[in-house]
Design a protein around this motif. Structure first.
Motif, PDB file in Angstrom:
ATOM      1  N   ASN A 179       0.883  -1.382  -0.035  1.00 34.48           N
ATOM      2  CA  ASN A 179      -0.035  -0.001   0.040  1.00 34.48           C
ATOM      3  C   ASN A 179       1.022   1.373  -0.013  1.00 34.48           C
ATOM      4  O   ASN A 179       0.619   2.191  -0.555  1.00 34.48           O
ATOM      5  CB  ASN A 179      -0.871  -0.033   1.113  1.00 34.48           C
ATOM      6  CG  ASN A 179      -2.218  -0.853   0.956  1.00 34.48           C
ATOM      7  OD1 ASN A 179      -2.579  -1.374  -0.135  1.00 34.48           O
ATOM      8  ND2 ASN A 179      -2.713  -1.490   2.127  1.00 34.48           N
ATOM      9  N   TYR A 182       2.073   1.844  -3.720  1.00 32.88           N
ATOM     10  CA  TYR A 182       1.117   1.299  -4.757  1.00 32.88           C
ATOM     11  C   TYR A 182       1.306   2.036  -5.929  1.00 32.88           C
ATOM     12  O   TYR A 182       1.011   1.352  -7.081  1.00 32.88           O
ATOM     13  CB  TYR A 182      -0.207   1.423  -3.902  1.00 32.88           C
ATOM     14  CG  TYR A 182      -0.771   3.205  -4.196  1.00 32.88           C
ATOM     15  CD1 TYR A 182      -1.445   3.565  -5.352  1.00 32.88           C
ATOM     16  CD2 TYR A 182      -0.353   3.998  -3.125  1.00 32.88           C
ATOM     17  CE1 TYR A 182      -1.994   4.861  -5.520  1.00 32.88           C
ATOM     18  CE2 TYR A 182      -0.793   5.366  -3.289  1.00 32.88           C
ATOM     19  CZ  TYR A 182      -1.529   5.790  -4.310  1.00 32.88           C
ATOM     20  OH  TYR A 182      -1.910   6.979  -4.579  1.00 32.88           O
ATOM     21  N   ASN A 186       0.390   0.671  -9.344  1.00 33.15           N
ATOM     22  CA  ASN A 186      -0.964   1.167 -10.258  1.00 33.15           C
ATOM     23  C   ASN A 186      -0.491   1.286 -11.729  1.00 33.15           C
ATOM     24  O   ASN A 186       0.234   1.968 -11.990  1.00 33.15           O
ATOM     25  CB  ASN A 186      -1.254   2.507  -9.569  1.00 33.15           C
ATOM     26  CG  ASN A 186      -2.723   2.870 -10.179  1.00 33.15           C
ATOM     27  OD1 ASN A 186      -3.508   2.388 -10.266  1.00 33.15           O
ATOM     28  ND2 ASN A 186      -2.864   4.181 -10.377  1.00 33.15           N
ATOM     29  N   PHE A 281      -3.396  -3.791 -13.960  1.00 35.08           N
ATOM     30  CA  PHE A 281      -3.746  -3.669 -12.648  1.00 35.08           C
ATOM     31  C   PHE A 281      -3.820  -2.113 -12.231  1.00 35.08           C
ATOM     32  O   PHE A 281      -2.902  -1.490 -12.453  1.00 35.08           O
ATOM     33  CB  PHE A 281      -2.654  -4.248 -11.819  1.00 35.08           C
ATOM     34  CG  PHE A 281      -3.047  -4.250 -10.327  1.00 35.08           C
ATOM     35  CD1 PHE A 281      -3.915  -5.131  -9.683  1.00 35.08           C
ATOM     36  CD2 PHE A 281      -2.148  -3.445  -9.527  1.00 35.08           C
ATOM     37  CE1 PHE A 281      -4.167  -4.817  -8.241  1.00 35.08           C
ATOM     38  CE2 PHE A 281      -2.486  -3.521  -8.064  1.00 35.08           C
ATOM     39  CZ  PHE A 281      -3.489  -4.205  -7.629  1.00 35.08           C
ATOM     40  N   THR A 282      -4.635  -1.983 -11.493  1.00 30.21           N
ATOM     41  CA  THR A 282      -4.995  -0.636 -10.833  1.00 30.21           C
ATOM     42  C   THR A 282      -5.209  -0.748  -9.388  1.00 30.21           C
ATOM     43  O   THR A 282      -5.831  -1.773  -8.785  1.00 30.21           O
ATOM     44  CB  THR A 282      -6.020   0.342 -11.336  1.00 30.21           C
ATOM     45  OG1 THR A 282      -7.389  -0.587 -11.159  1.00 30.21           O
ATOM     46  CG2 THR A 282      -5.861   0.335 -12.822  1.00 30.21           C
ATOM     47  N   CYS A 283      -4.842   0.159  -8.481  1.00 25.46           N
ATOM     48  CA  CYS A 283      -4.972   0.296  -7.178  1.00 25.46           C
ATOM     49  C   CYS A 283      -4.929   1.560  -6.558  1.00 25.46           C
ATOM     50  O   CYS A 283      -4.469   2.525  -7.330  1.00 25.46           O
ATOM     51  CB  CYS A 283      -4.094  -0.835  -6.351  1.00 25.46           C
ATOM     52  SG  CYS A 283      -2.293  -0.145  -6.687  1.00 25.46           S
ATOM     53  N   ASP A 284      -5.424   1.917  -5.306  1.00 30.07           N
ATOM     54  CA  ASP A 284      -5.299   3.048  -4.882  1.00 30.07           C
ATOM     55  C   ASP A 284      -4.507   3.356  -3.504  1.00 30.07           C
ATOM     56  O   ASP A 284      -4.311   4.108  -2.678  1.00 30.07           O
ATOM     57  CB  ASP A 284      -6.959   3.698  -4.499  1.00 30.07           C
ATOM     58  CG  ASP A 284      -7.612   2.565  -3.505  1.00 30.07           C
ATOM     59  OD1 ASP A 284      -6.967   1.740  -3.094  1.00 30.07           O
ATOM     60  OD2 ASP A 284      -8.573   3.058  -3.661  1.00 30.07           O
ATOM     61  N   ALA A 287      -5.843  -0.927   0.079  1.00 33.23           N
ATOM     62  CA  ALA A 287      -6.124  -2.509   0.226  1.00 33.23           C
ATOM     63  C   ALA A 287      -6.036  -2.966   1.459  1.00 33.23           C
ATOM     64  O   ALA A 287      -5.306  -2.627   2.367  1.00 33.23           O
ATOM     65  CB  ALA A 287      -5.269  -3.415  -0.763  1.00 33.23           C
ATOM     66  N   ALA A 292      -5.978  -8.381  -2.876  1.00 30.40           N
ATOM     67  CA  ALA A 292      -6.226  -7.253  -3.531  1.00 30.40           C
ATOM     68  C   ALA A 292      -5.118  -7.178  -4.624  1.00 30.40           C
ATOM     69  O   ALA A 292      -5.302  -6.399  -5.729  1.00 30.40           O
ATOM     70  CB  ALA A 292      -6.344  -6.145  -2.907  1.00 30.40           C
ATOM     71  N   TYR A 293      -4.052  -7.767  -4.454  1.00 26.01           N
ATOM     72  CA  TYR A 293      -2.807  -7.826  -5.244  1.00 26.01           C
ATOM     73  C   TYR A 293      -2.593  -8.858  -6.065  1.00 26.01           C
ATOM     74  O   TYR A 293      -2.831  -9.912  -5.431  1.00 26.01           O
ATOM     75  CB  TYR A 293      -1.676  -7.160  -4.377  1.00 26.01           C
ATOM     76  CG  TYR A 293      -1.640  -5.751  -4.146  1.00 26.01           C
ATOM     77  CD1 TYR A 293      -1.155  -4.610  -4.835  1.00 26.01           C
ATOM     78  CD2 TYR A 293      -2.464  -5.355  -2.818  1.00 26.01           C
ATOM     79  CE1 TYR A 293      -1.127  -3.457  -4.347  1.00 26.01           C
ATOM     80  CE2 TYR A 293      -2.117  -4.371  -2.323  1.00 26.01           C
ATOM     81  CZ  TYR A 293      -1.908  -3.084  -2.982  1.00 26.01           C
ATOM     82  OH  TYR A 293      -1.679  -1.940  -2.653  1.00 26.01           O
TER      83      TYR A 293
END
Length: 392
Positions: A179, A182, A186, A281-284, A287, A292-293
């Protein structure tokens, strides 16, 4: 770039880093300076001339041979001759302590391991002459480089022996690091490729046409036609761009692809690629679960956390081991060639500048430890498969 990889293999911390000459052990060679013993480590002697030669070699390689250049460099970097000497002595002391610890624990390195490391490094160069030039540029002979490689392998083996059990990765730490960093993940893209020889354009176009027409499956085509046999066995999969290094031609083409889309023919130094984007893959960074990864990212960060834990445990062990050692540093001889009266430089604010306003000499690296995350990331990247590199 290749020279940089070589220097990273042999560099040491502090003043010694700038020397870039990884002479290991205590060394009993008399270089014709002052003679005498600089320090003892549990009775093992470190010769004064060994320390002097190290410092003199540093001055030569950094263009600090004149007294003024040397004095100004020390002033700019908050050193004096005694503290420079202390740093170099400490480097040799720690090398000797690690050697003694290896002897106590029966840790050895096979010469075949050293050969493999050197051959792997040589493989980065186009010819034996280029390899010798890289060594020469670093101020090394091959024997000196060999000694540094052996010392590095012994250090790794010692770390494994005393701190290997500490190489653990708690899920919460892994998630926190994922995180935290990230943005590295991302927008990451995963891809597969089919690699053809540079002159095989006609065949590559024929295969591409069949893939686009839907008469040939991409993964099957990779298994049948790709010259990158390692990735071919996995349908051409070369992994995520966020944790692998690809050449610019490849990444530029991949950047323009959406998931499921296939590129045209892409030419690189490795040959001709047909590239397929297989995932994105996208993330903020918020998580709450490792799920989530992608698992590849989890494994990548887990290895970094493990390396950090082991490195910390090893550092703590070594500090205790060093504290228990009988280390005796002798006074610096007045007539060593790097000794100067620093009062001249302490009282001058302008002598360190050239007439054109530029500063002379090399800058000192006073950081004793590199970032554990960077070291671990580099280690992970160095372990990438040949198939990933050829897909690059």
């Amino acid at each position: 770039m290749k020279h940089g990889a070589l220097l990273r293999k042999i560099s040491v911390v502090g003043v010694s880093a700038a020397c870039c000459i990884a002479l290991v052990g205590c060394g009993g060679t008399n270089y014709g300076y002052t003679g005498g013993v600089a320090a003892t480590v549990n009775g093992a002697e470190i010769q004064e001339d060994t320390i002097t030669k190290y410092i003199q070699d540093f001055r030569t390689s950094s263009d600090l041979t004149s007294d003024d250049d040397w004095g100004n460099w020390m002033k700019e970097n908050s050193f004096d001759p005694a503290t420079v000497r202390d740093q170099v002595i400490d480097y040799y002391v720690e090398n000797e302590l690690k050697k003694q610890a290896c002897d106590e624990k029966g840790i050895t390195v096979e010469q075949s391991q050293v050969d493999d490391e050197i051959n792997n490094m040589k493989a980065n160069y186009d010819s034996d002459d280029a390899w010798k030039q890289a060594l020469s540029s670093a101020g090394l002979t091959e024997d000196q480089y060999r000694e540094s490689v052996e010392a590095g392998l012994l250090d790794e083996a010692l770390e494994d022996a005393v701190a290997g059990d500490a190489a653990t990765a708690d899920d919460s730490k892994v998630l926190d690091m994922l995180n935290t960093y990230y943005t590295m993940f991302n927008g990451a893209k995963k891809s597969s490729h089919i690699l053809f020889a540079s002159g095989d354009t006609e065949k590559a176009q024929e295969v591409l046409d069949q893939i686009n027409a839907g008469t040939l499956d991409f993964a099957e085509a990779a298994k049948q036609y790709s010259t990158d046999t390692a990735s071919a066995a996995d349908g051409g999969n070369v992994g995520w761009d966020a944790i692998n290094s690809f050449v610019t031609d490849y990444t530029d083409a991949l950047d323009g692809l959406s998931v499921g889309q296939v590129s045209g023919l892409v030419t690189s130094d490795y040959g001709i690629h047909i590239i397929k984007c297989t995932d994105e893959f996208t993330c903020d960074g918020k998580a709450t679960s490792l799920s989530a990864y992608p698992q590849e990212f989890v494994d990548y960060i887990s290895n970094i956390v493990k390396d950090q834990s082991k490195s910390t445990a090893y550092s703590n062990w070594f500090n205790d081991y060093k504290a228990q050692a009988d280390i005796q540093n002798n006074d610096m001889p007045e007539n060593v060639p790097y000794n100067l009266d620093m009062t001249k430089y302490d009282n001058s604010d302008s002598s360190s500048d050239n007439s054109d306003g530029s500063s002379n000499g090399a800058s000192a690296d006073t950081n004793a430890d590199a970032s554990a995350t960077e070291d671990s990331s580099e280690s992970s990247n160095e372990k990438s498969s040949d198939s990933e590199n050829s897909g690059q």
